[in-house]
Design a protein around this motif. Sequence first.
Motif, PDB file in Angstrom:
ATOM      1  N   PHE A   1       1.362  -0.881  -0.746  1.00 58.11           N
ATOM      2  CA  PHE A   1       0.315   0.354  -0.226  1.00 58.11           C
ATOM      3  C   PHE A   1       0.545   1.420  -0.576  1.00 58.11           C
ATOM      4  CE2 PHE A   1      -1.869   3.308   2.666  1.00 58.11           C
ATOM      5  CZ  PHE A   1      -3.350   3.744   1.574  1.00 58.11           C
ATOM      6  N   LEU A   2       1.914   1.483   0.676  1.00 57.24           N
ATOM      7  CA  LEU A   2       2.498   2.606   1.059  1.00 57.24           C
ATOM      8  C   LEU A   2       3.150   2.820  -0.302  1.00 57.24           C
ATOM      9  CD1 LEU A   2       3.490   1.992   4.829  1.00 57.24           C
ATOM     10  CD2 LEU A   2       2.115   3.815   3.591  1.00 57.24           C
ATOM     11  N   GLY A   3       4.210   1.399  -1.035  1.00 58.69           N
ATOM     12  CA  GLY A   3       4.867   1.575  -1.490  1.00 58.69           C
ATOM     13  C   GLY A   3       3.726   2.123  -3.163  1.00 58.69           C
ATOM     14  N   GLY A   4       3.020   2.106  -3.219  1.00 54.78           N
ATOM     15  CA  GLY A   4       1.773   2.576  -4.128  1.00 54.78           C
ATOM     16  C   GLY A   4       1.339   4.304  -3.943  1.00 54.78           C
ATOM     17  N   TYR A   5       1.027   4.036  -1.896  1.00 55.38           N
ATOM     18  CA  TYR A   5       0.678   5.787  -2.450  1.00 55.38           C
ATOM     19  C   TYR A   5       1.785   6.517  -2.360  1.00 55.38           C
ATOM     20  CZ  TYR A   5      -0.624   9.615   0.449  1.00 55.38           C
ATOM     21  OH  TYR A   5      -0.541  10.633   1.850  1.00 55.38           O
ATOM     22  N   PHE A   6       3.079   5.676  -1.911  1.00 54.92           N
ATOM     23  CA  PHE A   6       3.822   7.562  -2.139  1.00 54.92           C
ATOM     24  C   PHE A   6       4.643   7.518  -3.168  1.00 54.92           C
ATOM     25  CE2 PHE A   6       5.609   6.647   2.535  1.00 54.92           C
ATOM     26  CZ  PHE A   6       4.930   7.625   3.233  1.00 54.92           C
ATOM     27  N   SER A   7       4.809   6.689  -4.450  1.00 59.92           N
ATOM     28  CA  SER A   7       5.017   6.288  -5.688  1.00 59.92           C
ATOM     29  C   SER A   7       3.694   7.531  -6.886  1.00 59.92           C
ATOM     30  CB  SER A   7       4.923   4.903  -6.496  1.00 59.92           C
ATOM     31  OG  SER A   7       6.015   4.737  -5.693  1.00 59.92           O
TER      32      SER A   7
ATOM     33  N   LEU B   1       2.004  10.409  -5.601  1.00 64.43           N
ATOM     34  CA  LEU B   1       1.764  11.468  -4.975  1.00 64.43           C
ATOM     35  C   LEU B   1       2.119  12.861  -5.639  1.00 64.43           C
ATOM     36  CD1 LEU B   1       3.337  11.614  -0.934  1.00 64.43           C
ATOM     37  CD2 LEU B   1       1.088  11.748  -1.968  1.00 64.43           C
ATOM     38  N   THR B   2       1.700  13.604  -5.994  1.00 62.57           N
ATOM     39  CA  THR B   2       1.157  14.565  -7.302  1.00 62.57           C
ATOM     40  C   THR B   2       2.005  15.854  -5.760  1.00 62.57           C
ATOM     41  OG1 THR B   2      -0.852  15.142  -6.877  1.00 62.57           O
ATOM     42  CG2 THR B   2      -0.677  14.088  -8.631  1.00 62.57           C
ATOM     43  N   GLY B   3       3.303  17.079  -6.483  1.00 62.36           N
ATOM     44  CA  GLY B   3       3.363  17.682  -6.243  1.00 62.36           C
ATOM     45  C   GLY B   3       4.553  17.611  -5.709  1.00 62.36           C
ATOM     46  N   PHE B   4       5.126  16.386  -5.444  1.00 58.68           N
ATOM     47  CA  PHE B   4       6.190  16.034  -5.036  1.00 58.68           C
ATOM     48  C   PHE B   4       7.886  15.631  -6.327  1.00 58.68           C
ATOM     49  CE2 PHE B   4       4.069  15.765  -1.542  1.00 58.68           C
ATOM     50  CZ  PHE B   4       4.485  16.432  -0.408  1.00 58.68           C
ATOM     51  N   GLU B   5       8.678  16.087  -6.474  1.00 53.66           N
ATOM     52  CA  GLU B   5       9.857  15.156  -7.368  1.00 53.66           C
ATOM     53  C   GLU B   5       9.874  14.332  -7.172  1.00 53.66           C
ATOM     54  OE1 GLU B   5      13.782  17.055  -9.917  1.00 53.66           O
ATOM     55  OE2 GLU B   5      12.939  17.857  -8.891  1.00 53.66           O
ATOM     56  N   GLU B   6       9.655  13.532  -7.730  1.00 53.86           N
ATOM     57  CA  GLU B   6      10.339  12.344  -7.854  1.00 53.86           C
ATOM     58  C   GLU B   6       9.876  11.334  -5.851  1.00 53.86           C
ATOM     59  OE1 GLU B   6      14.761  11.655  -7.554  1.00 53.86           O
ATOM     60  OE2 GLU B   6      14.692  12.078  -9.707  1.00 53.86           O
ATOM     61  N   PRO B   7       8.582  10.961  -6.026  1.00 57.67           N
ATOM     62  CA  PRO B   7       7.698  11.067  -4.353  1.00 57.67           C
ATOM     63  C   PRO B   7       8.324   9.843  -3.761  1.00 57.67           C
ATOM     64  CG  PRO B   7       6.242  11.047  -6.227  1.00 57.67           C
ATOM     65  CD  PRO B   7       7.649  11.196  -7.342  1.00 57.67           C
ATOM     66  N   TRP B   8       8.847   8.584  -4.891  1.00 55.86           N
ATOM     67  CA  TRP B   8       9.245   6.955  -4.822  1.00 55.86           C
ATOM     68  C   TRP B   8       9.672   6.844  -4.083  1.00 55.86           C
ATOM     69  CZ3 TRP B   8      14.333   6.296  -4.678  1.00 55.86           C
ATOM     70  CH2 TRP B   8      14.702   6.821  -5.938  1.00 55.86           C
ATOM     71  N   ARG B   9      10.744   8.389  -3.273  1.00 56.72           N
ATOM     72  CA  ARG B   9      12.014   7.966  -2.195  1.00 56.72           C
ATOM     73  C   ARG B   9      10.966   8.078  -0.851  1.00 56.72           C
ATOM     74  NH1 ARG B   9      17.325   9.675  -4.499  1.00 56.72           N
ATOM     75  NH2 ARG B   9      16.709  10.152  -6.673  1.00 56.72           N
ATOM     76  N   PHE B  10      10.008   9.034  -0.996  1.00 57.66           N
ATOM     77  CA  PHE B  10       9.200   8.677   0.255  1.00 57.66           C
ATOM     78  C   PHE B  10       8.939   7.159   0.897  1.00 57.66           C
ATOM     79  CE2 PHE B  10       8.225  13.004  -0.605  1.00 57.66           C
ATOM     80  CZ  PHE B  10       8.312  13.566   0.095  1.00 57.66           C
ATOM     81  N   ILE B  11       9.191   6.317  -0.316  1.00 51.02           N
ATOM     82  CA  ILE B  11       8.476   4.484   0.650  1.00 51.02           C
ATOM     83  C   ILE B  11      10.402   4.181   1.366  1.00 51.02           C
ATOM     84  CG2 ILE B  11       7.237   3.901  -1.725  1.00 51.02           C
ATOM     85  CD1 ILE B  11       9.829   2.837  -2.410  1.00 51.02           C
ATOM     86  N   PHE B  12      11.331   5.087   1.640  1.00 54.94           N
ATOM     87  CA  PHE B  12      12.481   4.925   2.369  1.00 54.94           C
ATOM     88  C   PHE B  12      12.239   5.751   3.397  1.00 54.94           C
ATOM     89  CE2 PHE B  12      14.017   3.861  -2.489  1.00 54.94           C
ATOM     90  CZ  PHE B  12      13.617   1.998  -1.786  1.00 54.94           C
TER      91      PHE B  12
END
Length: 482
Positions: free
Chosen positions: A149-155, A157-168
Amino acid sequence: MKNNYLILSIILFGQLLTIMDIFIINVSIPSIQRDLQASNGEMQFMIAAYLIGFASFLITGGRLGDLYGRKKLFVIGLLFFMISSIGCGISSGAIQLVISRFIQGTSAALMAPQVLSMIQILFPDHEQRTKAMGWYGITIGIGTIAGQFLGGYFSSLTGFEEPWRFIFFINVPVCLLAVFFSVIKLQESKMMMKQSFDIWGVLILSTGLFSITYALTALEQGGFSLQNMLVIVFSFLILMYFIQNQKNRLKNNKPFLIDFELFCFKNFNLGIIAVSFFFIMLDSYFYILSVFFQDGLKISSLKAGEVIVFQGIGFILASVFSVKFILKYGKIALIFGLGFIMMILILQIIVFRFQNDYYLFCLLLFLHGLGVGTIIPSLANIAFSGMPEKLIGNASGVYNTFQQIAAIIGIVLIGSVFYYFLGEKPVMRHYHNAFTIAVILNVFCLIFVLVAVVKVPDYVLPKLLKVNPEITESSINEKFHR
């Protein structure tokens, strides 16, 4: 006892992180690949690097906990997990992310054995231990769902550059909280007898396990090439040398990494057999199911993820309610659970061939999760029942190592069979046939698990311990030891 459950909740944070980060990267693969301009091979090794590091150092992590303190190793593992998660989040290229994921997996290997070890020490009573292992199972289910869920949610996200980094980066506050409460609440436990650490044994074993997990992962990606087969042969030779080296060190009273007294306990051997075949089944099942849903049935990745989440929900519910059944019926509850999983797998073969109903798929995956959640916590309970405290860390590392390597073997072997029957230009009929053959192999794996569970002596079960007070922990130790 309330304090023990508070401590349990703290150490289960470590287990949650360990499981969550196995799955959290999967949904984010397309965006990571695009932003880092990574090749398909580099992306595959981003996923594999965590598992390779994890499997390679579990036994070492368990032994370090025995010798230098389980609390100390748990906290060190959390700190390195946090640092490596930051490294993953700030990675500017694929190679840096692969290396950070490997360190993350190694850090998880320092934590995971301590979790199982401390549960066995905190809850020596079989009834309380069974309940604690139920929460352990719930944590695995939550980690599986939360990761996806978190992997899909953070990836997304709009309004952020490269939001996948939040998964870490999400790991950082969790690690900080876990470290804080671990320092002030956990009690240290380790072997009373002072022993040196077998550094040479670590180098040999880590080389062997790294080689075999790397080779198995490469097999899944590149097939049975000469290079991959040579690496497998090399890894087996290294591991054979390690076993002989450890036996010689034990014989000469020198520092060792694995105490082979572990394998004198019948229950531990049965637990290892059961968990190995169960995870060959489970991880290969998820692997082929994802391919079958998306490529075969043309279900979108989002819908496929939603269906699989229902499996996790079933897993969590079963982990909550199965404790009462296991305490009341002993291994009969496990036998029923294994039979239930087999029935659901066979039902899936039939339904998936003739139906394409989203809600029916969710129901079948939910039922599959109920069965799985009944089994997993009890497999560890079987393996560690009657195990003396001096061996518990070593046993945890060995148990987790067999589990992780079995998972990779399942993906490689059953995945290879699946792709063989799929052919080069598959149509719907080929997908159904390949899925059927692979699931039948999963059922055969469960038969091996069933045989191992049936052979578990009745006198180790909590139900009988409550009925007959003459059966004590020490008498179990004697009966388990050959």
